[in-house]
Every structure is written in structure tokens, then in C-alpha cells.
Motif scaffolding. Structure first.
Motif, PDB file in Angstrom:
ATOM      1  N   LEU A   5       0.097  -9.439  -9.923  1.00  0.00           N
ATOM      2  CA  LEU A   5       0.124  -7.952 -10.302  1.00  0.00           C
ATOM      3  C   LEU A   5      -0.432  -7.205  -9.238  1.00  0.00           C
ATOM      4  O   LEU A   5       0.101  -6.103  -8.950  1.00  0.00           O
ATOM      5  N   THR A   6      -1.320  -7.325  -8.505  1.00  0.00           N
ATOM      6  CA  THR A   6      -2.221  -6.700  -7.551  1.00  0.00           C
ATOM      7  C   THR A   6      -1.125  -6.700  -6.406  1.00  0.00           C
ATOM      8  O   THR A   6      -1.027  -5.358  -5.754  1.00  0.00           O
ATOM      9  N   VAL A   7      -0.514  -7.836  -5.855  1.00  0.00           N
ATOM     10  CA  VAL A   7       0.542  -7.698  -4.598  1.00  0.00           C
ATOM     11  C   VAL A   7       1.279  -6.935  -5.190  1.00  0.00           C
ATOM     12  O   VAL A   7       2.233  -6.038  -4.401  1.00  0.00           O
ATOM     13  N   ALA A   8       2.103  -6.791  -6.475  1.00  0.00           N
ATOM     14  CA  ALA A   8       3.236  -6.045  -6.632  1.00  0.00           C
ATOM     15  C   ALA A   8       3.010  -4.532  -6.737  1.00  0.00           C
ATOM     16  O   ALA A   8       3.622  -3.605  -6.161  1.00  0.00           O
ATOM     17  N   ILE A   9       1.666  -4.003  -7.130  1.00  0.00           N
ATOM     18  CA  ILE A   9       1.445  -2.894  -7.123  1.00  0.00           C
ATOM     19  C   ILE A   9       1.065  -2.362  -5.651  1.00  0.00           C
ATOM     20  O   ILE A   9       1.425  -1.189  -5.158  1.00  0.00           O
ATOM     21  N   LEU A  10       0.557  -3.175  -4.727  1.00  0.00           N
ATOM     22  CA  LEU A  10       0.296  -2.778  -3.448  1.00  0.00           C
ATOM     23  C   LEU A  10       1.756  -2.673  -2.542  1.00  0.00           C
ATOM     24  O   LEU A  10       2.304  -1.724  -1.750  1.00  0.00           O
ATOM     25  N   ILE A  11       2.683  -3.429  -2.969  1.00  0.00           N
ATOM     26  CA  ILE A  11       4.156  -3.507  -2.519  1.00  0.00           C
ATOM     27  C   ILE A  11       4.667  -2.104  -2.854  1.00  0.00           C
ATOM     28  O   ILE A  11       5.625  -1.274  -2.048  1.00  0.00           O
ATOM     29  N   ALA A  12       4.671  -1.831  -4.362  1.00  0.00           N
ATOM     30  CA  ALA A  12       4.947  -0.395  -4.786  1.00  0.00           C
ATOM     31  C   ALA A  12       4.479   0.715  -4.241  1.00  0.00           C
ATOM     32  O   ALA A  12       5.236   1.574  -3.925  1.00  0.00           O
TER      33      ALA A  12
END
Length: 120
Positions: A5-12
Motif C-alpha cells: 500500500l505504501t509503494v502504491a501511494i508513492l507511485i500514485a
């Protein structure tokens, strides 16, 4: 924390940063792609808040837990305020505000992960 989830937020946040930079370069105002990506980031941040609050009991130090929870709540406010300012401003630099907000959200999310990893 939930690392995917953290990686997804950083990509977004990176996508939002690139969109805002493109809009800033082209002298454009807030449009649908900016709003959609911002909405997706906010939904992911809400999910992160739920996961973070439910797992915050693992942090033993009370001051670290308070800092962690403060970051979780603060990061939710940054992007909506920036989008509101960008909608009201209608100048080239409105996208600069969104660009800055994307950076701030990414930094706060990285700090949330850092606090979690240091205390669990």
C-alpha cells in the motif's frame, strides 16, 4: 505498515507529480486526470489510516505512537487543501501547489513507514 500500500501511494504521488509538472509547464489548470489521481491517492491514504490505526498498538513508545498517528491524520489533509487552492487560484502556479503537495504527501508517507520500521 502494509508495504504494498505504501509503494502504491508513492507511485500514485509520482504520477500526480508528473501530471502537475506537465500542467505547470503547459500553463493548464486543474482537470479530470489531476482530480482522479488525487482521489485515488486519498482513497489509498484512507486505507493506510485504517491499517495504521489498527496496528498502532504495536508501537510501545507513547510519543512515537502519537507522532505516528499525527502523521497518519495530517497526510489526509494536504492533498484536498492543495486541490482546493488550485481550483480557486486559476493561475499557472496553482499547479505548483499541487506539485508541492504531491511531494509533501510522498515525504509524509515515507516518514510514516520509517517510524513504523523503527518502532516495531
Amino acid at each position: 505498515m502494509f508495504a504494498p500500500l505504501t509503494v502504491a501511494i508513492l507511485i500514485a504521488c509520482a504520477v500526480l507529480f508528473l501530471l502537475a509538472a506537465h500542467h505547470l509547464w503547459r500553463d493548464r489548470v486543474v482537470d479530470d486526470p489531476i482530480m482522479v489521481v488525487s482521489g485515488l491517492v486519498e482513497l489509498a491514504l484512507l486505507a493506510q489510516l485504517v491499517v495504521g490505526v489498527t496496528r498502532s498498538g504495536s508501537i510501545q513508545d507513547g510519543s512515537e505512537r502519537a507522532t505516528y498517528l499525527a502523521y497518519l491524520l495530517t497526510v489526509l489533509v494536504v492533498l484536498p487543501v492543495a486541490i482546493f487552492i488550485a481550483i480557486k487560484e486559476r493561475s499557472r502556479w496553482a499547479m505548483g501547489v499541487v506539485l508541492g503537495a504531491a511531494v509533501v504527501v510522498a515525504i509524509l508517507v515515507a516518514r510514516i513507514l520509517q517510524i513504523w520500521q523503527l518502532n516495531v
